[in-house]
Design a protein around this motif. Structure first.
Motif, PDB file in Angstrom:
ATOM      1  N   CYS A  20      79.416  53.089  62.176  1.00 41.57           N
ATOM      2  CA  CYS A  20      78.713  51.924  62.735  1.00 41.57           C
ATOM      3  C   CYS A  20      77.732  52.295  63.848  1.00 41.57           C
ATOM      4  O   CYS A  20      76.857  51.512  64.192  1.00 41.57           O
ATOM      5  N   ARG A  21      77.908  53.455  64.454  1.00 35.74           N
ATOM      6  CA  ARG A  21      77.009  53.948  65.510  1.00 35.74           C
ATOM      7  C   ARG A  21      77.080  53.120  66.796  1.00 35.74           C
ATOM      8  O   ARG A  21      76.189  53.207  67.632  1.00 35.74           O
ATOM      9  N   ALA A  22      78.153  52.330  66.958  1.00 39.97           N
ATOM     10  CA  ALA A  22      78.317  51.595  68.213  1.00 39.97           C
ATOM     11  C   ALA A  22      78.400  52.571  69.374  1.00 39.97           C
ATOM     12  O   ALA A  22      77.925  52.283  70.479  1.00 39.97           O
TER      13      ALA A  22
ATOM     14  N   GLU B 269      76.800  55.350  69.717  1.00 37.41           N
ATOM     15  CA  GLU B 269      75.433  55.754  70.087  1.00 37.41           C
ATOM     16  C   GLU B 269      74.751  54.656  70.900  1.00 37.41           C
ATOM     17  O   GLU B 269      74.025  54.920  71.854  1.00 37.41           O
ATOM     18  N   VAL B 270      74.992  53.413  70.480  1.00 38.14           N
ATOM     19  CA  VAL B 270      74.360  52.282  71.157  1.00 38.14           C
ATOM     20  C   VAL B 270      74.782  52.239  72.622  1.00 38.14           C
ATOM     21  O   VAL B 270      73.952  52.206  73.528  1.00 38.14           O
ATOM     22  N   ILE B 271      76.095  52.256  72.845  1.00 35.23           N
ATOM     23  CA  ILE B 271      76.575  52.052  74.219  1.00 35.23           C
ATOM     24  C   ILE B 271      76.294  53.276  75.085  1.00 35.23           C
ATOM     25  O   ILE B 271      75.980  53.154  76.264  1.00 35.23           O
TER      26      ILE B 271
ATOM     27  N   ALA C 139      72.720  53.055  76.129  1.00 30.70           N
ATOM     28  CA  ALA C 139      72.515  51.936  77.049  1.00 30.70           C
ATOM     29  C   ALA C 139      73.050  52.289  78.432  1.00 30.70           C
ATOM     30  O   ALA C 139      72.413  52.018  79.451  1.00 30.70           O
TER      31      ALA C 139
ATOM     32  N   ASN D 143      68.290  50.487  75.217  1.00 30.43           N
ATOM     33  CA  ASN D 143      69.121  51.380  74.425  1.00 30.43           C
ATOM     34  C   ASN D 143      68.276  51.988  73.330  1.00 30.43           C
ATOM     35  O   ASN D 143      67.249  51.435  72.925  1.00 30.43           O
ATOM     36  N   ASN D 144      68.705  53.164  72.909  1.00 30.76           N
ATOM     37  CA  ASN D 144      67.929  53.941  71.967  1.00 30.76           C
ATOM     38  C   ASN D 144      68.827  55.079  71.481  1.00 30.76           C
ATOM     39  O   ASN D 144      69.043  56.042  72.205  1.00 30.76           O
ATOM     40  N   PRO D 145      69.373  54.953  70.293  1.00 27.61           N
ATOM     41  CA  PRO D 145      70.330  55.958  69.807  1.00 27.61           C
ATOM     42  C   PRO D 145      69.778  57.386  69.895  1.00 27.61           C
ATOM     43  O   PRO D 145      70.546  58.325  70.001  1.00 27.61           O
ATOM     44  N   ALA D 146      68.449  57.525  69.867  1.00 34.55           N
ATOM     45  CA  ALA D 146      67.881  58.866  69.948  1.00 34.55           C
ATOM     46  C   ALA D 146      68.132  59.504  71.312  1.00 34.55           C
ATOM     47  O   ALA D 146      67.932  60.692  71.491  1.00 34.55           O
ATOM     48  N   ARG D 147      68.573  58.713  72.283  1.00 38.77           N
ATOM     49  CA  ARG D 147      68.905  59.263  73.598  1.00 38.77           C
ATOM     50  C   ARG D 147      70.412  59.400  73.799  1.00 38.77           C
ATOM     51  O   ARG D 147      70.864  59.737  74.891  1.00 38.77           O
TER      52      ARG D 147
ATOM     53  N   TRP E  67      83.897  51.308  72.861  1.00 37.73           N
ATOM     54  CA  TRP E  67      83.164  50.554  71.835  1.00 37.73           C
ATOM     55  C   TRP E  67      83.557  50.928  70.416  1.00 37.73           C
ATOM     56  O   TRP E  67      83.098  50.307  69.457  1.00 37.73           O
TER      57      TRP E  67
ATOM     58  N   TYR F 146      63.556  50.255  66.757  1.00 43.83           N
ATOM     59  CA  TYR F 146      63.423  51.527  67.472  1.00 43.83           C
ATOM     60  C   TYR F 146      62.096  52.200  67.141  1.00 43.83           C
ATOM     61  O   TYR F 146      61.593  53.003  67.908  1.00 43.83           O
TER      62      TYR F 146
ATOM     63  N   ARG G 200      62.437  54.897  69.733  1.00 47.53           N
ATOM     64  CA  ARG G 200      61.992  54.282  70.978  1.00 47.53           C
ATOM     65  C   ARG G 200      63.050  53.355  71.551  1.00 47.53           C
ATOM     66  O   ARG G 200      64.010  53.011  70.889  1.00 47.53           O
TER      67      ARG G 200
ATOM     68  N   VAL H 111      64.715  49.861  73.051  1.00 43.56           N
ATOM     69  CA  VAL H 111      64.673  48.400  73.007  1.00 43.56           C
ATOM     70  C   VAL H 111      65.142  47.943  74.384  1.00 43.56           C
ATOM     71  O   VAL H 111      66.171  48.393  74.874  1.00 43.56           O
TER      72      VAL H 111
ATOM     73  N   LEU I  80      83.222  41.911  71.909  1.00 45.74           N
ATOM     74  CA  LEU I  80      84.133  42.924  71.360  1.00 45.74           C
ATOM     75  C   LEU I  80      85.591  42.571  71.665  1.00 45.74           C
ATOM     76  O   LEU I  80      86.470  42.734  70.817  1.00 45.74           O
TER      77      LEU I  80
ATOM     78  N   SER J  86      81.004  50.163  57.933  1.00 49.40           N
ATOM     79  CA  SER J  86      80.406  49.039  58.657  1.00 49.40           C
ATOM     80  C   SER J  86      78.888  49.055  58.579  1.00 49.40           C
ATOM     81  O   SER J  86      78.292  50.049  58.215  1.00 49.40           O
ATOM     82  N   CYS J  87      78.320  47.960  58.993  1.00 49.46           N
ATOM     83  CA  CYS J  87      76.893  47.913  59.278  1.00 49.46           C
ATOM     84  C   CYS J  87      76.685  48.419  60.713  1.00 49.46           C
ATOM     85  O   CYS J  87      77.635  48.662  61.446  1.00 49.46           O
TER      86      CYS J  87
ATOM     87  N   ASN K  72      76.369  48.932  64.427  1.00 52.39           N
ATOM     88  CA  ASN K  72      76.960  48.360  65.630  1.00 52.39           C
ATOM     89  C   ASN K  72      77.904  47.188  65.354  1.00 52.39           C
ATOM     90  O   ASN K  72      77.823  46.136  65.979  1.00 52.39           O
ATOM     91  N   CYS K  73      78.770  47.383  64.407  1.00 52.35           N
ATOM     92  CA  CYS K  73      79.769  46.356  64.102  1.00 52.35           C
ATOM     93  C   CYS K  73      81.057  47.027  63.672  1.00 52.35           C
ATOM     94  O   CYS K  73      81.028  47.952  62.881  1.00 52.35           O
TER      95      CYS K  73
END
Ligand code: SF4
Ligand code: SF4
Ligand code: SF4
Lengths: 184, 659
Positions: A26-28, A30-32, A35, A45-49, A133, B105, B207, B209, B225, B298-299, B301-302
């Protein structure tokens, strides 16, 4: 399959366990992570970072979250392959290095290396945020008391400068820094 | 700086090959939120009603939702909007997965596509670099196959690809756009993409967001969550397992399919098998499913894991989710779950809608058995239903022989075939295949939802309300923490939950029409908000007691964008979108008589009462007797220009009063 990521901190060892079988891609995480490390915190936020990246290939059922580790100026000479449960993984697939062979674990614009800092914060976070997360427990956190060597951690700035020195040479970096200070 | 959104759209003209990055007007966000809302505004402004779906002047929009790419859990929908070759009305389909966040992004909110490419191409977006690339080598390739080839070509596994298969290339009226584990499949948008000569859109972005009020925003995300965790430990009591949890129906994880297999109808929406679910079937299916679903996924971020990675001895790995597990199987009246997985995998590579396709094929089998279609239409037609489904699928996606007729869907095929075939078109509304319902007593809520849902697809309007009265001993507990309804209706809705099923309080004349209207309105409005923010309905408008609702949504949107929106404000925006969409379809000829659910959805019907339901509901919505938003309604929402346009076209003096 379980792997561990550790950071020794005085005597307390922080351990994140990674269960590849539980990862759902899900890459959560990476998101958090990205961020949290934004400035100000959570302002973007930017998963590339992110300092954790999930490599996944559903069509081969491969899911591997990898944490950003040390910066390395040179890539490995040879490469190994691992076969796990009949699936072939490139060694780089598990490697945590910010390495010249790939653009993983580098800031997208500056190219400066990224490294997981276990969400260092003041006051400290209860647990690393990627773990928090990851609701499906592919990432879990443990703290262990252990006798161990105290690690000398280079500062972020130092790691970054080292990377620049490797890329451009010491003289150029010194020159540039000098020029920038004059401008102000 | 723009927050949550990027503030830029990509304008692509496939006829000329021209590509532009265009700044969008922030005012549009304040009025229409984003996603479906802003898509509708663009279609209203730029596509006059006489434009045919398969015309270079038709526009195909791939949009993110307002919250996609932010840390808001489950905000990952890609909202694809255009005009449907099947219904000639606006088509909008959503897909989950990873595509929309990646587009954000890359720095864009929407990709707006017009024109037609002289040869097959794909669009590649990597941050600032946007190019049309030759796709001749991808012609005829499957949807997943295409994605894999593009990823290899670019040597980047994180590129997100939305693609069409053979069905889209051949302009099948129910062709889908596929993206790994998710698809935008209703109403033939894949056919429009194929008509434009666009095989795929590949996106990669690196990039940021941005978030307007970060600390606040992340707190709300954490709350979401926490609530998801709470709901995982507290499934809804008194409803079938498939309705007790969050997410899309958890059909990759759950084995218990009693509810779907016994409540919905089999064949071409013909009959129920109320005693189908036996311990033997349960055991056999469990075994098949456990050896077929390799991992739950999952999709973006879920945490919900609604999808599964599927392994089948005769196919490459693929991914699927939800009710498609049963649609082909039930339409083919097959007991073999293995067949279901196999045909779904194939159908996905071809890129067809898992809802409509099985019904079209079951319809063809009916016609064959009735002697309306014969061996000359279907040479070498196999004996078993399973084999017939493979045969028909192949013909349809290639538009070969009878497949060319069937590829237009049941409604059009029935009329083309003639010889009484029209009689077999019994499960469409607005020319579109509906859910396979075959029940006894009229359900007044569903009557309105099937009829008036702008998309013509029940899952895009229903949700949040139990499908049957709750058992008495669970009712009090249910309403205790039911924080979800809008404030001014909360008490009325709770009363409904408590009283429904007691004594005389049963359908069709309970609850009062005024309550029915509100219940329908609430369900629908939450979908409109999701479709604009890009949050998955599986965490919001679809399940009972979801984490997102009308009370926390405004806080999340405000903190994310910096706008200051409250419950009423957000509701008003959703209402504006609702009326805008309605006006688009009205302008294209949608009529009151089109808004009738299939005749045999329910055995017990009440024509007079049904007319009254429709009247009252229209009134409640601020629409006239023909279902046209009144000038007052439109003006009140700041849509004066729409009122003027409808006026100019003479839509208001269509015999009936407009007020
Ligand atoms: S949050 Fe957990 S499940 Fe999701 S990608 Fe990261 S490790 Fe995998
Ligand atoms: S522990 Fe913190 S810094 Fe390290 S990867 Fe996880 S979120 Fe990022
Ligand atoms: S709830 Fe399911 S379908 Fe929706 S975003 Fe999450 S995983 Fe995807």
């Amino acid at each position: 399959m379980t792997m561990e990521q550790k950071a020794s901190n005085k005597k307390k060892v922080k351990v994140i366990k990674i269960d590849l079988d539980k990862c759902n891609g899900c890459r959560a995480c990476e998101v958090i992570c990205s961020a949290f490390h934004a400035n100000p915190k959570y302002s973007s936020n930017n998963p590339a970072r992110s300092r954790i990246r999930v490599y996944f290939d559903p069509l081969k059922n491969k899911y591997v979250p990898v944490y950003a580790g040390e910066y390395t100026p040179a890539e490995c000479m040879g490469r190994d392959k691992y076969i796990i449960n009949g699936k072939e993984y490139d060694e780089c697939g598990f490697c945590r290095a910010s390495c010249p062979s790939r653009d993983l674990f580098k800031e997208p614009d500056s190219g400066l290396p990224l490294k997981c800092d276990m969400c260092e914060d003041d006051p400290p976070q209860e647990e690393p945020l990627c773990v928090k997360w990851c609701l499906v427990d592919a990432l879990t956190y443990e703290e262990r008391e252990e006798e161990g060597e105290e690690e000398v951690k280079p500062e972020d700035v130092e790691i970054g400068l080292n990377a620049l020195v490797d890329k451009y040479g010491l003289d150029k970096v010194v020159d540039t820094v000098a020029r920038m200070t004059q401008k102000d | 700086m723009r927050y949550a959104e990027t503030g830029y759209n990509l304008e692509v003209d496939l006829s000329t090959g021209n590509i532009e990055r265009v700044e969008s007007d922030p005012k549009m966000t304040e009025l229409f939120i984003g996603g479906l809302g802003t898509n509708s505004k663009i279609l209203w402004d730029r596509v006059p009603p006489e434009v045919e779906p398969f015309s270079p002047d038709n526009i195909l929009i791939f949009s993110t939702g307002l919250l996609c790419g932010t840390p808001a859990p489950g905000a990952n929908r890609t909202i694809v909007s255009t005009f449907s070759p099947q219904t000639n009305l606006m088509a909008y389909s959503m897909m989950g997965g990873f595509w929309a966040p990646e587009l954000k992004y890359a720095g864009y909110d929407k990709v707006i596509i017009r024109g037609k490419s002289p040869k097959l191409v794909y669009l590649l977006i990597t941050n600032d670099k946007v190019e049309l690339r030759d796709a001749t080598h991808l012609k005829g390739k499957g949807t997943l196959e295409t994605a894999t080839l593009i990823k290899e070509e670019l040597n980047d596994p994180k590129v997100q690809v939305a693609s069409i298969g053979l069905a889209g290339e051949n302009r099948v009226f129910f062709a889908s756009i596929e993206q790994g584990r998710s698809s935008a499949s209703r109403l033939g948008i894949g056919g429009v993409m194929g008509d434009k000569g666009l095989k795929a859109i590949a996106v990669r972005g690196k990039r940021d967001v941005n978030i307007a009020r970060p600390a606040e925003f992340i707190k709300y995300c954490n709350d979401i969550l926490e609530y998801i965790k709470f709901r995982a430990n507290n499934p809804i009591k008194g409803v079938p397992p498939i309705l007790a949890t969050l997410g899309s129906p958890q059909e990759m994880a759950l084995h218990d399919e009693e509810w779907h297999t016994t409540s919905f109808s089999w064949g071409h929406a013909r009959f129920r098998r109320k005693d189908f679910w036996t311990p033997e079937i349960a055991e056999r299916w469990t075994k098949i499913q456990d050896s077929t679903v390799e991992r739950l996924i999952s999709c973006y971020n879920c945490p919900m894991r609604c999808g599964g990675i599927i392994i089948h001895p005769m196919l490459n790995r693929f991914m699927m989710k939800c009710y498609s597990k049963l649609t082909y199987l039930m339409a083919a009246v097959s007991d073999d779950l293995g067949f279901a997985f196999k045909i779904t995998g194939l159908a996905q590579e071809y890129g067809v809608d898992g809802f409509t396709t099985p019904q079209v094929m079951a319809f063809a089998i009916e016609l064959y058995e009735a002697g309306i279609l014969t061996d000359s239409d279907m040479p070498d037609f196999p004996k078993s239903n399973e084999d017939r489904f493979f045969y028909l699928l192949d013909k349809i996606v290639r538009r070969e022989g009878i497949g060319d007729v069937l590829a237009d869907g049941v409604y059009w095929a029935a009329r083309k075939i003639g010889r009484g075939a029209e009689q077999y078109d019994h499960n469409t509304t607005r020319k579109h295949e509906q859910m396979v319902i075959k029940l006894g007593m009229l359900n007044p809520l569903y009557y309105l939802m099937y009829g008036t849902g702008e998309k013509g697809n029940i899952t895009q309007i229903e949700g949040q309300i139990p499908q049957a009265p709750l058992p008495e001993d669970t009712k009090e507990e249910f309403v205790k923490d039911w924080i979800h309804p809008p404030k001014e209706w909360a008490e009325e809705f709770k009363q409904f939950i408590l009283e429904w099923g007691r004594g005389e309080n049963v359908f069709p004349f309970y609850p009062p029409i005024s309550t029915i209207c509100k219940l329908v309105e609430w369900q629908e409005m939450m979908h409109y908000i999701d479709d604009s923010t890009g949050v998955c309905a599986g965490l919001s408008s679809f399940p009972i007691k979801p984490p997102y609702h009308i009370h926390n949504y405004p806080l999340i949107i405000s903190a994310g964008t910096g706008l200051d929106i409250d419950d009423e404000g957000l509701y008003r925006m959703a209402k504006r979108n609702r009326n805008l969409l309605r006006a688009i379809n009205i302008r294209r000829g949608l009529k009151r008589q089109d808004e009738k659910p299939p005749q045999d959805h329910w055995k017990k019907r009440f024509p007079e009462y049904e007319e009254k339901l429709q009247d009252e509901y229209y009134k409640f919505k601020g629409w006239d007797k023909n279902g046209v938003p009144t000038k007052e309604t439109l003006k009140d929402l700041g849509l004066d220009y729409i009122a003027e346009d409808l006026e100019k076209r003479g839509i208001y003096d269509n015999g009936t009063e407009s007020k």
